[in-house]
Write a protein that holds these residues in place. Sequence first.
Motif, mmCIF file in Angstrom:
data_model
loop_
_atom_site.group_PDB
_atom_site.id
_atom_site.type_symbol
_atom_site.label_atom_id
_atom_site.label_comp_id
_atom_site.label_asym_id
_atom_site.label_seq_id
_atom_site.Cartn_x
_atom_site.Cartn_y
_atom_site.Cartn_z
ATOM 1 N N LYS A 9 1.636 31.661 21.654
ATOM 2 C CA LYS A 9 1.316 31.107 20.341
ATOM 3 C C LYS A 9 0.595 29.769 20.438
ATOM 4 O O LYS A 9 -0.166 29.403 19.540
ATOM 5 N N LYS A 10 0.801 29.049 21.536
ATOM 6 C CA LYS A 10 0.105 27.772 21.716
ATOM 7 C C LYS A 10 -1.407 27.973 21.829
ATOM 8 O O LYS A 10 -2.188 27.063 21.546
ATOM 9 N N LEU A 11 -1.834 29.160 22.264
ATOM 10 C CA LEU A 11 -3.251 29.435 22.432
ATOM 11 C C LEU A 11 -3.913 29.944 21.154
ATOM 12 O O LEU A 11 -5.136 30.051 21.093
ATOM 13 N N LEU A 12 -3.104 30.227 20.136
ATOM 14 C CA LEU A 12 -3.653 30.771 18.896
ATOM 15 C C LEU A 12 -3.859 29.654 17.875
ATOM 16 O O LEU A 12 -2.978 28.814 17.696
ATOM 17 N N PRO A 13 -4.995 29.637 17.177
ATOM 18 C CA PRO A 13 -5.297 28.540 16.250
ATOM 19 C C PRO A 13 -4.726 28.753 14.851
ATOM 20 O O PRO A 13 -5.220 28.189 13.887
ATOM 21 N N PHE A 14 -3.703 29.557 14.723
ATOM 22 C CA PHE A 14 -3.082 29.791 13.428
ATOM 23 C C PHE A 14 -1.610 30.133 13.653
ATOM 24 O O PHE A 14 -1.201 30.525 14.747
ATOM 25 N N GLU A 15 -0.810 30.000 12.597
ATOM 26 C CA GLU A 15 0.623 30.285 12.675
ATOM 27 C C GLU A 15 0.855 31.794 12.623
ATOM 28 O O GLU A 15 0.315 32.487 11.752
ATOM 29 N N ILE A 16 1.665 32.268 13.547
ATOM 30 C CA ILE A 16 1.981 33.687 13.592
ATOM 31 C C ILE A 16 3.387 33.857 14.150
ATOM 32 O O ILE A 16 3.820 33.074 15.009
ATOM 33 N N ALA A 17 4.114 34.839 13.651
ATOM 34 C CA ALA A 17 5.439 35.177 14.174
ATOM 35 C C ALA A 17 5.332 36.531 14.866
ATOM 36 O O ALA A 17 4.772 37.480 14.307
ATOM 37 N N LEU A 18 5.860 36.610 16.085
ATOM 38 C CA LEU A 18 5.719 37.811 16.912
ATOM 39 C C LEU A 18 7.080 38.275 17.402
ATOM 40 O O LEU A 18 7.992 37.465 17.599
ATOM 41 N N SER A 19 7.200 39.575 17.625
ATOM 42 C CA SER A 19 8.444 40.105 18.175
ATOM 43 C C SER A 19 8.166 41.395 18.930
ATOM 44 O O SER A 19 7.371 42.232 18.490
ATOM 45 N N LEU A 20 8.814 41.537 20.069
ATOM 46 C CA LEU A 20 8.748 42.755 20.874
ATOM 47 C C LEU A 20 10.146 43.351 20.905
ATOM 48 O O LEU A 20 11.079 42.725 21.411
ATOM 49 N N SER A 21 10.310 44.549 20.345
ATOM 50 C CA SER A 21 11.631 45.151 20.207
ATOM 51 C C SER A 21 11.688 46.503 20.914
ATOM 52 O O SER A 21 10.736 47.285 20.841
ATOM 53 N N GLU A 22 12.810 46.775 21.565
ATOM 54 C CA GLU A 22 13.021 48.108 22.109
ATOM 55 C C GLU A 22 13.228 49.086 20.960
ATOM 56 O O GLU A 22 13.875 48.767 19.966
ATOM 57 N N ILE A 23 12.669 50.265 21.098
ATOM 58 C CA ILE A 23 12.767 51.265 20.043
ATOM 59 C C ILE A 23 14.221 51.710 19.879
ATOM 60 O O ILE A 23 14.900 52.013 20.850
ATOM 61 N N VAL A 24 14.693 51.721 18.631
ATOM 62 C CA VAL A 24 16.072 52.099 18.333
ATOM 63 C C VAL A 24 16.121 53.547 17.863
ATOM 64 O O VAL A 24 15.119 54.111 17.405
ATOM 65 N N SER A 25 17.282 54.146 17.959
ATOM 66 C CA SER A 25 17.449 55.514 17.471
ATOM 67 C C SER A 25 17.587 55.497 15.952
ATOM 68 O O SER A 25 17.931 54.476 15.349
ATOM 69 N N VAL A 26 17.332 56.631 15.337
ATOM 70 C CA VAL A 26 17.408 56.739 13.885
ATOM 71 C C VAL A 26 18.869 57.018 13.509
ATOM 72 O O VAL A 26 19.288 58.159 13.371
ATOM 73 N N SER A 27 19.624 55.957 13.354
ATOM 74 C CA SER A 27 21.035 56.061 13.006
ATOM 75 C C SER A 27 21.225 55.735 11.536
ATOM 76 O O SER A 27 20.340 55.160 10.882
ATOM 77 N N SER A 28 22.399 56.085 11.002
ATOM 78 C CA SER A 28 22.692 55.761 9.603
ATOM 79 C C SER A 28 22.702 54.249 9.396
ATOM 80 O O SER A 28 22.268 53.744 8.356
ATOM 81 N N GLU A 29 23.163 53.517 10.405
ATOM 82 C CA GLU A 29 23.184 52.051 10.324
ATOM 83 C C GLU A 29 21.771 51.493 10.239
ATOM 84 O O GLU A 29 21.499 50.566 9.457
ATOM 85 N N ALA A 30 20.859 52.054 11.026
ATOM 86 C CA ALA A 30 19.463 51.597 10.989
ATOM 87 C C ALA A 30 18.809 51.943 9.657
ATOM 88 O O ALA A 30 18.100 51.113 9.061
ATOM 89 N N ILE A 31 19.053 53.142 9.172
ATOM 90 C CA ILE A 31 18.433 53.578 7.920
ATOM 91 C C ILE A 31 18.895 52.722 6.746
ATOM 92 O O ILE A 31 18.132 52.451 5.819
ATOM 93 N N GLU A 32 20.146 52.260 6.781
ATOM 94 C CA GLU A 32 20.674 51.440 5.697
ATOM 95 C C GLU A 32 19.940 50.110 5.558
ATOM 96 O O GLU A 32 20.010 49.457 4.518
ATOM 97 N N GLN A 33 19.222 49.711 6.602
ATOM 98 C CA GLN A 33 18.471 48.452 6.548
ATOM 99 C C GLN A 33 17.116 48.618 5.860
ATOM 100 O O GLN A 33 16.404 47.641 5.641
ATOM 101 N N LEU A 34 16.753 49.852 5.541
ATOM 102 C CA LEU A 34 15.468 50.133 4.907
ATOM 103 C C LEU A 34 15.582 50.095 3.390
ATOM 104 O O LEU A 34 16.642 50.361 2.829
ATOM 105 N N SER A 35 14.455 49.784 2.736
ATOM 106 C CA SER A 35 14.406 49.863 1.280
ATOM 107 C C SER A 35 14.314 51.335 0.874
ATOM 108 O O SER A 35 14.066 52.222 1.710
#
Length: 209
Positions: A9-35
């Motif tokens: 991010k220090k090399l980028l001339p603008f504000e940005i938020a980044l994230s690298l996430s391991e793929i999760v399984s499609v569980s009921s708990e995960a689905i409940e976080q969706l709109s």
Amino acid sequence: MNNPFLEIKKLLPFEIALSLSEIVSVSSEAIEQLSDKEKSELEQCKSLRRQSEFVTSRITLKEIAGRIGAGQDLEILKDELGQPYGKNNSHKFFVSIAHTNNFVFCGLASKHPFGVDLEPVDRTVSDKLEQRITHPKETEILNEISLIRLWTIKEAYIKLRGQGLRMNMNEVQIKRESDWIFVKINNDKRAKICSFRLKNNWLAIAYYH
């Protein structure tokens, strides 16, 4: 754990938020976080693989939004070309998403368009695809970087343009400026692409400069 994106991010001339996430399984708990709208979109995903990517990307973007004060009610929409963007009650956000077999890479910015891509360093690309990836004036660049790294650089740029399959990689000419910075040199808008290695992946972020 230290944020692996701080130096990037220090090399980028603008504000940005980044994230690298391991793929999760499609569980009921995960689905409940969706709109409700996201749950409806999830039902349209045909494969379990695509469902996992979708769930992971939406959860990751909500976490990013909460982290930067954008609100976890951020809604992810798509424009007429299929380009994703984020929206809450008061603001529109630029969004870009990339997937591998194991990870989802997401970015969120409030004021600057960008594109991201991610591919495993050890992913093999057949020789017959080289002509579909490289511009005729790029004969020297493959002596300096791998074909899969070039792929991510160009894919990030194409996502920045928001053209998807409407633009071929071999139409895009890239010039190397440094170990990490590349430039798109043959169109009206100057674009830079930062390319990094992270967790055995090549990661690219493209933006207009």
